[in-house]
Design a protein around this motif. Sequence first.
Motif, PDB file in Angstrom:
ATOM      1  N   ASN A   1       0.811  -1.210   0.000  1.00 20.15           N
ATOM      2  CA  ASN A   1       0.000   0.000   0.000  1.00 20.15           C
ATOM      3  C   ASN A   1       0.850   1.269   0.000  1.00 20.15           C
ATOM      4  O   ASN A   1       0.382   2.344   0.364  1.00 20.15           O
ATOM      5  N   SER A   2       2.098   1.142  -0.422  1.00 16.14           N
ATOM      6  CA  SER A   2       3.019   2.281  -0.370  1.00 16.14           C
ATOM      7  C   SER A   2       2.763   3.305  -1.466  1.00 16.14           C
ATOM      8  O   SER A   2       3.238   4.438  -1.391  1.00 16.14           O
ATOM      9  N   GLY A   3       2.038   2.913  -2.503  1.00 16.10           N
ATOM     10  CA  GLY A   3       1.832   3.825  -3.618  1.00 16.10           C
ATOM     11  C   GLY A   3       3.012   3.892  -4.561  1.00 16.10           C
ATOM     12  O   GLY A   3       3.031   4.727  -5.478  1.00 16.10           O
ATOM     13  N   ARG A   4       3.990   3.013  -4.357  1.00 14.21           N
ATOM     14  CA  ARG A   4       5.179   2.954  -5.210  1.00 14.21           C
ATOM     15  C   ARG A   4       5.102   1.675  -6.029  1.00 14.21           C
ATOM     16  O   ARG A   4       5.192   0.578  -5.491  1.00 14.21           O
ATOM     17  N   ASP A   5       4.932   1.826  -7.346  1.00 14.70           N
ATOM     18  CA  ASP A   5       4.667   0.666  -8.194  1.00 14.70           C
ATOM     19  C   ASP A   5       5.748  -0.406  -8.069  1.00 14.70           C
ATOM     20  O   ASP A   5       5.442  -1.604  -7.940  1.00 14.70           O
ATOM     21  N   LYS A   6       7.003   0.003  -8.119  1.00 15.48           N
ATOM     22  CA  LYS A   6       8.082  -0.983  -8.110  1.00 15.48           C
ATOM     23  C   LYS A   6       8.149  -1.721  -6.780  1.00 15.48           C
ATOM     24  O   LYS A   6       8.400  -2.929  -6.738  1.00 15.48           O
ATOM     25  N   VAL A   7       7.947  -1.001  -5.699  1.00 11.80           N
ATOM     26  CA  VAL A   7       7.974  -1.642  -4.384  1.00 11.80           C
ATOM     27  C   VAL A   7       6.781  -2.574  -4.226  1.00 11.80           C
ATOM     28  O   VAL A   7       6.895  -3.664  -3.662  1.00 11.80           O
ATOM     29  N   GLU A   8       5.635  -2.163  -4.719  1.00 12.80           N
ATOM     30  CA  GLU A   8       4.445  -3.006  -4.645  1.00 12.80           C
ATOM     31  C   GLU A   8       4.626  -4.296  -5.444  1.00 12.80           C
ATOM     32  O   GLU A   8       4.163  -5.371  -5.040  1.00 12.80           O
TER      33      GLU A   8
ATOM     34  N   GLU B   1      -0.118 -14.458  -6.216  1.00 10.80           N
ATOM     35  CA  GLU B   1       0.861 -13.372  -6.074  1.00 10.80           C
ATOM     36  C   GLU B   1       1.835 -13.357  -7.242  1.00 10.80           C
ATOM     37  O   GLU B   1       2.204 -12.293  -7.759  1.00 10.80           O
ATOM     38  N   TYR B   2       2.293 -14.534  -7.673  1.00 10.14           N
ATOM     39  CA  TYR B   2       3.206 -14.590  -8.822  1.00 10.14           C
ATOM     40  C   TYR B   2       2.525 -14.074 -10.083  1.00 10.14           C
ATOM     41  O   TYR B   2       3.137 -13.348 -10.885  1.00 10.14           O
ATOM     42  N   GLU B   3       1.272 -14.443 -10.274  1.00 15.13           N
ATOM     43  CA  GLU B   3       0.533 -13.959 -11.443  1.00 15.13           C
ATOM     44  C   GLU B   3       0.375 -12.444 -11.392  1.00 15.13           C
ATOM     45  O   GLU B   3       0.484 -11.758 -12.418  1.00 15.13           O
ATOM     46  N   LEU B   4       0.112 -11.914 -10.204  1.00  7.16           N
ATOM     47  CA  LEU B   4      -0.025 -10.469 -10.037  1.00  7.16           C
ATOM     48  C   LEU B   4       1.275  -9.765 -10.412  1.00  7.16           C
ATOM     49  O   LEU B   4       1.271  -8.748 -11.121  1.00  7.16           O
ATOM     50  N   PHE B   5       2.390 -10.300  -9.959  1.00 10.39           N
ATOM     51  CA  PHE B   5       3.685  -9.702 -10.287  1.00 10.39           C
ATOM     52  C   PHE B   5       3.923  -9.741 -11.792  1.00 10.39           C
ATOM     53  O   PHE B   5       4.325  -8.727 -12.396  1.00 10.39           O
ATOM     54  N   LEU B   6       3.709 -10.897 -12.418  1.00  7.39           N
ATOM     55  CA  LEU B   6       3.985 -11.039 -13.847  1.00  7.39           C
ATOM     56  C   LEU B   6       3.097 -10.119 -14.676  1.00  7.39           C
ATOM     57  O   LEU B   6       3.520  -9.606 -15.722  1.00  7.39           O
ATOM     58  N   GLU B   7       1.887  -9.888 -14.223  1.00  4.20           N
ATOM     59  CA  GLU B   7       0.966  -9.002 -14.950  1.00  4.20           C
ATOM     60  C   GLU B   7       1.397  -7.543 -14.837  1.00  4.20           C
ATOM     61  O   GLU B   7       1.319  -6.781 -15.808  1.00  4.20           O
ATOM     62  N   ASP B   8       1.858  -7.155 -13.655  1.00  2.18           N
ATOM     63  CA  ASP B   8       2.194  -5.748 -13.421  1.00  2.18           C
ATOM     64  C   ASP B   8       3.613  -5.390 -13.850  1.00  2.18           C
ATOM     65  O   ASP B   8       3.861  -4.268 -14.306  1.00  2.18           O
TER      66      ASP B   8
ATOM     67  N   GLY C   1       5.822  -6.727 -16.149  1.00  2.00           N
ATOM     68  CA  GLY C   1       6.226  -6.724 -17.552  1.00  2.00           C
ATOM     69  C   GLY C   1       7.434  -7.612 -17.800  1.00  2.00           C
ATOM     70  O   GLY C   1       8.069  -8.128 -16.883  1.00  2.00           O
ATOM     71  N   ARG C   2       7.782  -7.762 -19.061  1.00  3.23           N
ATOM     72  CA  ARG C   2       8.818  -8.710 -19.469  1.00  3.23           C
ATOM     73  C   ARG C   2      10.224  -8.239 -19.158  1.00  3.23           C
ATOM     74  O   ARG C   2      11.159  -9.047 -19.147  1.00  3.23           O
ATOM     75  N   GLU C   3      10.427  -6.971 -18.913  1.00  4.71           N
ATOM     76  CA  GLU C   3      11.775  -6.460 -18.718  1.00  4.71           C
ATOM     77  C   GLU C   3      12.190  -6.385 -17.243  1.00  4.71           C
ATOM     78  O   GLU C   3      13.302  -5.960 -16.943  1.00  4.71           O
ATOM     79  N   HIS C   4      11.322  -6.746 -16.342  1.00  3.48           N
ATOM     80  CA  HIS C   4      11.663  -6.652 -14.923  1.00  3.48           C
ATOM     81  C   HIS C   4      12.809  -7.615 -14.604  1.00  3.48           C
ATOM     82  O   HIS C   4      12.798  -8.779 -15.026  1.00  3.48           O
TER      83      HIS C   4
ATOM     84  N   ALA D   1       9.803 -14.915 -10.547  1.00  5.22           N
ATOM     85  CA  ALA D   1       8.358 -15.108 -10.528  1.00  5.22           C
ATOM     86  C   ALA D   1       7.949 -16.310 -11.376  1.00  5.22           C
ATOM     87  O   ALA D   1       7.067 -17.087 -10.991  1.00  5.22           O
ATOM     88  N   LEU D   2       8.588 -16.474 -12.538  1.00  7.56           N
ATOM     89  CA  LEU D   2       8.257 -17.613 -13.390  1.00  7.56           C
ATOM     90  C   LEU D   2       8.654 -18.936 -12.731  1.00  7.56           C
ATOM     91  O   LEU D   2       7.912 -19.926 -12.808  1.00  7.56           O
ATOM     92  N   GLU D   3       9.801 -18.942 -12.105  1.00 10.77           N
ATOM     93  CA  GLU D   3      10.224 -20.159 -11.405  1.00 10.77           C
ATOM     94  C   GLU D   3       9.272 -20.464 -10.252  1.00 10.77           C
ATOM     95  O   GLU D   3       8.866 -21.616 -10.049  1.00 10.77           O
ATOM     96  N   GLY D   4       8.911 -19.426  -9.503  1.00 13.02           N
ATOM     97  CA  GLY D   4       7.977 -19.627  -8.404  1.00 13.02           C
ATOM     98  C   GLY D   4       6.622 -20.110  -8.902  1.00 13.02           C
ATOM     99  O   GLY D   4       6.002 -20.998  -8.296  1.00 13.02           O
ATOM    100  N   LYS D   5       6.152 -19.541 -10.018  1.00 14.90           N
ATOM    101  CA  LYS D   5       4.878 -19.974 -10.596  1.00 14.90           C
ATOM    102  C   LYS D   5       4.940 -21.445 -10.982  1.00 14.90           C
ATOM    103  O   LYS D   5       4.016 -22.227 -10.700  1.00 14.90           O
TER     104      LYS D   5
END
Length: 322
Positions: A175-182, A205-212, A214-217, A223-227
């Motif tokens: 809830n920090s309002g900082r996209d990267k930290v979230e 949670e992994y799906e949420l990260f992958l959706e937000d 992007g491919r360059e993170h 996240a993919l390994e965790g998924k």
Amino acid sequence: MSDDLDFMPATPGKDELVNPDGPDQAKSGSAEDPAPGGDGDRAPGERAELPTWNRSRRKRKANVKAEKEDDAFQRGVRKASRQVIDTPKLVIGAIVIALLVIAGGVALTNRSTEGDAVAARTLQVATAAIVRGQVVPPEEQERLGDSIKLYRLPIFATEEDRQAAIAAAVTEAKNSGRDKVEQDAALVAAAQAMQAGDFDAALAEYELFLEDAGREHPLRFVALEGKGNALEAKGELEAALAAFQAIAPYPSDYYRPMALYHQGRVLEALERPDEALAIYRQYLDEFKKEELATPMVRKRLEALDPEFAALMSAPASPTISP
């Protein structure tokens, strides 16, 4: 030469005094009444006696009691370390790698602004509690006293307290309002859910990260390994295989060795040993040098194709010059 080396005089005086502040501050008698063993008792040409003070030995002696009191706590720390090392291969990437990468700085991308840095420090509280947090009952904390601070670990009276602290820190980061930290907070929450065995929550949670993200993170591979691990734990093997294949599809990709190893494991679980064997052979063909997954790949090769494994481990024949 060792720091523990003591310099002992040939014949120490009975009343010789040694000052722990060093030889420059050693106590001595007056010029009229030289101390035993001093210059006043040495014949011309005789070697001067060297001081007996040894800093490392005095420090060890002073800390003997504290070390004894710390034994129980040290055992707890070592046990926690062994538990991380012994974690089943299924969740190595999802928990250990993800948390260590994030705890090391919560991704360098989060340092772009002061606001991101402040929010990232909140997330580091959660990762520290997950990775290094120790549960020490209040009575044990009281017995150890100040010596417990030497370990610089997050200490909690109960496991419930530790989990509550993790949840609070992750929620604040989300809830920090900082996209990267979230985004990073979603990875930490997923790893914590994997550790708790809640694979549905981890997958969300992994799906949420992958959706937000992007491919360059830079942490996309985590996240993919965790998924993949979460899907595998749920028994959804085909979906898990697809996730592992997406981690590093090209030979030059980072984390390619572990991605291939995961694919081979899942193919074996799907009862497709020929395809698994092909993946393991591909691994050894692409990575001539020792990588993180190399010992595990060799072990699987020995089980699936002992002759090929023996051939790979045989020493090369010497070349004879004409």
